[in-house]
Scaffold this motif. Structure first.
Motif, PDB file in Angstrom:
ATOM      1  N   ARG A 138       0.161   5.803   0.335  1.00  0.00           N
ATOM      2  CA  ARG A 138      -0.770   6.927   0.379  1.00  0.00           C
ATOM      3  C   ARG A 138      -0.104   8.152  -0.234  1.00  0.00           C
ATOM      4  NH1 ARG A 138      -3.833  10.327   5.167  1.00  0.00           N
ATOM      5  NH2 ARG A 138      -1.758  11.235   5.443  1.00  0.00           N
TER       6      ARG A 138
ATOM      7  N   SER B  13       0.831  -1.201   0.000  1.00  0.00           N
ATOM      8  CA  SER B  13       0.000   0.000   0.000  1.00  0.00           C
ATOM      9  C   SER B  13       0.865   1.251   0.000  1.00  0.00           C
ATOM     10  CB  SER B  13      -0.905   0.026   1.236  1.00  0.00           C
ATOM     11  OG  SER B  13      -1.791  -1.069   1.258  1.00  0.00           O
TER      12      SER B  13
ATOM     13  N   GLN C  70      -5.295   6.868  -1.130  1.00  0.00           N
ATOM     14  CA  GLN C  70      -4.854   5.649  -0.471  1.00  0.00           C
ATOM     15  C   GLN C  70      -4.914   4.515  -1.488  1.00  0.00           C
ATOM     16  OE1 GLN C  70      -3.693   5.070   2.754  1.00  0.00           O
ATOM     17  NE2 GLN C  70      -3.283   3.009   1.992  1.00  0.00           N
TER      18      GLN C  70
END
Length: 118
Positions: A19, A17, A82
């Motif tokens: 952001r 991930s 995100q």
């Protein structure tokens, strides 16, 4: 004049991930729609997601729906992206932009590079 500065990109592995952040200045953005776009090597810039500054209404490209979330923070005049479950095909330079209804997207910054390795 709309000024937007993107940050938060990097090199990650598939499934990770990130952001991204977009710092906005130069205007009162209450009537604006904010957007994230991306451009992969050898390809045209494409839409990723948008959000209305006031009401928070969102829209997403089909390729990122369910994995990416766009949001905004009024106090910091910032827009975020995100990105979860990243894939190698998400590799691109990511840009944010702003527009009023009936106008073109503006405020393009230098973008932030996202590279996803397999």
């Amino acid at each position: 004049q709309v000024q937007l500065v993107e940050s938060g990109g990097g090199l990650v592995q598939a499934g990770d991930s990130l952001r991204l952040s977009c710092a906005a200045s130069g205007r009162t953005f209450s009537s604006y729609t904010m957007g994230w776009f991306r451009q992969a090597p050898g390809k045209e810039r494409e839409f990723v997601a948008t959000i209305t500054w006031s009401g928070g209404t969102t829209s997403y490209a089909g390729s990122v729906k369910g994995r990416f979330t766009i949001s905004r923070e009024h106090a910091k005049n910032a827009v975020y992206l995100q990105m979860n479950s990243l894939r190698p095909e998400d590799t691109a330079v990511y840009y944010c932009a702003a527009r009023l209804d009936g106008t073109s997207w503006s405020g393009w910054g230098q973008g932030t590079q996202v590279t996803v390795s397999s």
